[in-house]
Design an enzyme around this catalytic site. Structure first.
Site, PDB file in Angstrom:
ATOM      1  N   CYS A 277       0.811  -1.223   0.000  1.00  0.00           N
ATOM      2  CA  CYS A 277       0.000   0.000   0.000  1.00  0.00           C
ATOM      3  C   CYS A 277       0.840   1.267   0.000  1.00  0.00           C
ATOM      4  O   CYS A 277       0.653   2.169  -0.833  1.00  0.00           O
ATOM      5  CB  CYS A 277      -1.002  -0.017   1.150  1.00  0.00           C
ATOM      6  SG  CYS A 277      -0.275   0.115   2.803  1.00  0.00           S
ATOM      7  N   HIS A 325      -2.666   1.514   6.798  1.00  0.00           N
ATOM      8  CA  HIS A 325      -3.021   1.362   5.380  1.00  0.00           C
ATOM      9  C   HIS A 325      -3.181   2.735   4.760  1.00  0.00           C
ATOM     10  O   HIS A 325      -3.613   3.693   5.417  1.00  0.00           O
ATOM     11  CB  HIS A 325      -4.323   0.557   5.223  1.00  0.00           C
ATOM     12  CG  HIS A 325      -4.587   0.157   3.804  1.00  0.00           C
ATOM     13  ND1 HIS A 325      -3.929  -0.880   3.196  1.00  0.00           N
ATOM     14  CD2 HIS A 325      -5.416   0.681   2.855  1.00  0.00           C
ATOM     15  CE1 HIS A 325      -4.352  -1.000   1.942  1.00  0.00           C
ATOM     16  NE2 HIS A 325      -5.246  -0.052   1.710  1.00  0.00           N
ATOM     17  N   HIS A 337      -5.785   1.770  -4.328  1.00  0.00           N
ATOM     18  CA  HIS A 337      -4.884   1.245  -3.290  1.00  0.00           C
ATOM     19  C   HIS A 337      -4.490  -0.187  -3.606  1.00  0.00           C
ATOM     20  O   HIS A 337      -5.086  -0.841  -4.467  1.00  0.00           O
ATOM     21  CB  HIS A 337      -5.542   1.335  -1.905  1.00  0.00           C
ATOM     22  CG  HIS A 337      -6.634   0.347  -1.674  1.00  0.00           C
ATOM     23  ND1 HIS A 337      -6.835  -0.287  -0.464  1.00  0.00           N
ATOM     24  CD2 HIS A 337      -7.616  -0.140  -2.495  1.00  0.00           C
ATOM     25  CE1 HIS A 337      -7.872  -1.107  -0.538  1.00  0.00           C
ATOM     26  NE2 HIS A 337      -8.371  -1.024  -1.751  1.00  0.00           N
TER      27      HIS A 337
END
Length: 362
Positions: A277, A325, A337
């Site tokens: 990520c 994240h 993402h």
């Protein structure tokens, strides 16, 4: 005289007692077994299994970001150590040169030092020439003192560099140990997720592996995860529904993110063929000429903090209380993402995970 006799026992009494004891033990064992069966954990429903898988993925991602941070520190420590080793080699070479120069002075002094100066003057066939030589010798003595001072200086430098290099080596070993520990944690969490996935029906497992059925454990509780994910993953054309059009560097970062859609998630990867990520957001902004730090918990402080209702394409959006994240906002409540292993880079709703904050790189 009274007669003493043992009480008469029934012929089956001992056998019956033993049998009763055996039956009692067997009954207790059966009861224990039945009790254990009665308290066995019920099989997970597909929704519960998916929620647990999501939890393991999120825990693996926390460990991944710690791994990324440790790797960044490891790389810095290794580079610093290599520079110090090069410096130590150069300084050692200069030290050896200074020692050689001092050695030549010492050799000359040994050759001439056995006779007092007055005697050498008396025996000299040319006193004037001797006095001239003595003057040169005085200057040589000054040069010798300078050479000694140089050796001492170079020696101190070499020792300083070697001490610093030793500290860097210890730091490198600590970071390498942390790297190995985080790697072990990641692999353990992913293995648990894999085992749970194997328990799901084939259709459900395929959906989860494709990233369609995994939301947060909190969002999954009491909700149809698959239905929510499908709603979040409705096809979106590039830049459609954006709050406002991206421009400048933000537009370049967004364009890079769109070009990465479909590439696999690999923890620790920064592209160009795979990403995690924070590796994706770092690479996207790098394509725009902006250098971001490696981890989610450092990227959030790399730019100006932005309120959720002020988001614009190109902003970084962060999730979970531990900032584990990150995605790249593309407008319309959506982001691009890298979700987790098995799920490629994709477009998703920013409501898919607990929102933690946003920042706008400079």
């Amino acid at each position: 005289m009274a007669t003493h006799r043992k009480p008469k026992q029934h012929p089956l009494a001992g056998s019956t007692a033993r049998t009763a004891a055996t039956l009692a033990l067997a009954g207790a064992a059966t009861a224990t077994a039945l009790e254990g069966t009665g308290h066995a954990a019920p099989a997970l429903t597909p929704a519960q299994a998916k929620a647990q898988v999501a939890g393991y993925y999120q825990q693996a991602e926390v460990a991944t970001e710690k791994y990324n941070g440790a790797k960044e520190r490891t790389d810095r420590a290794r580079s610093a150590l290599e520079r110090l080793q090069d410096e130590a080699a150069r300084k050692t070479e200069r030290l050896n040169s200074a020692r050689n120069a001092l050695g030549s002075f010492a050799t000359a002094q040994y050759r001439d030092g056995g006779m007092p100066a007055g005697v050498r003057l008396l025996l000299s066939s040319s006193p004037d020439r001797y006095l001239e030589s003595a003057s040169l010798a005085d200057r040589a003595g000054t040069r010798q003192a300078t050479a000694v001072a140089r050796v001492r200086h170079e020696l101190r430098d070499v020792q300083r560099v070697r001490t610093t290099a030793g500290a860097r080596l210890s730091e490198l070993r600590r970071e390498e140990a942390a790297l190995a520990a985080h790697k072990h944690t990641i692999e353990a969490k992913l293995e648990k997720a894999r085992q749970l996935l194997q328990e799901l029906p084939a259709v459900e497992r395929t959906a989860v592996e494709a990233g369609e059925g995994v939301a947060t454990a909190g969002a999954a509780a009491g909700a149809d995860v698959k239905e929510a994910a499908h709603a979040a993953l409705a096809p979106v054309a590039p830049h459609a529904g954006a709050d406002r059009a991206a421009s400048g560097r933000a537009a370049q970062a967004v364009a890079f993110a769109y070009s990465a859609i479909g590439k696999p998630y690999v923890w620790g990867a920064t592209g160009p063929s795979a990403f995690d990520c924070s590796g994706l957001t770092q690479a996207a902004w790098q394509a725009a000429g902006v250098s971001l730090p490696r981890t989610t918990y450092t990227q959030i402080n790399a730019g100006r903090r932005i309120a959720r209702n002020r988001l614009a394409p190109g902003d970084l959006v962060f999730f979970y209380s531990g900032i584990s994240h990150v995605g790249l906002y593309v407008g319309g409540g959506r982001m691009i993402h890298a979700p987790h292993p098995g799920a490629p880079v994709r477009i998703a709703s920013i409501d898919e995970m607990p929102f933690a904050g946003a920042s706008r790189p400079a």
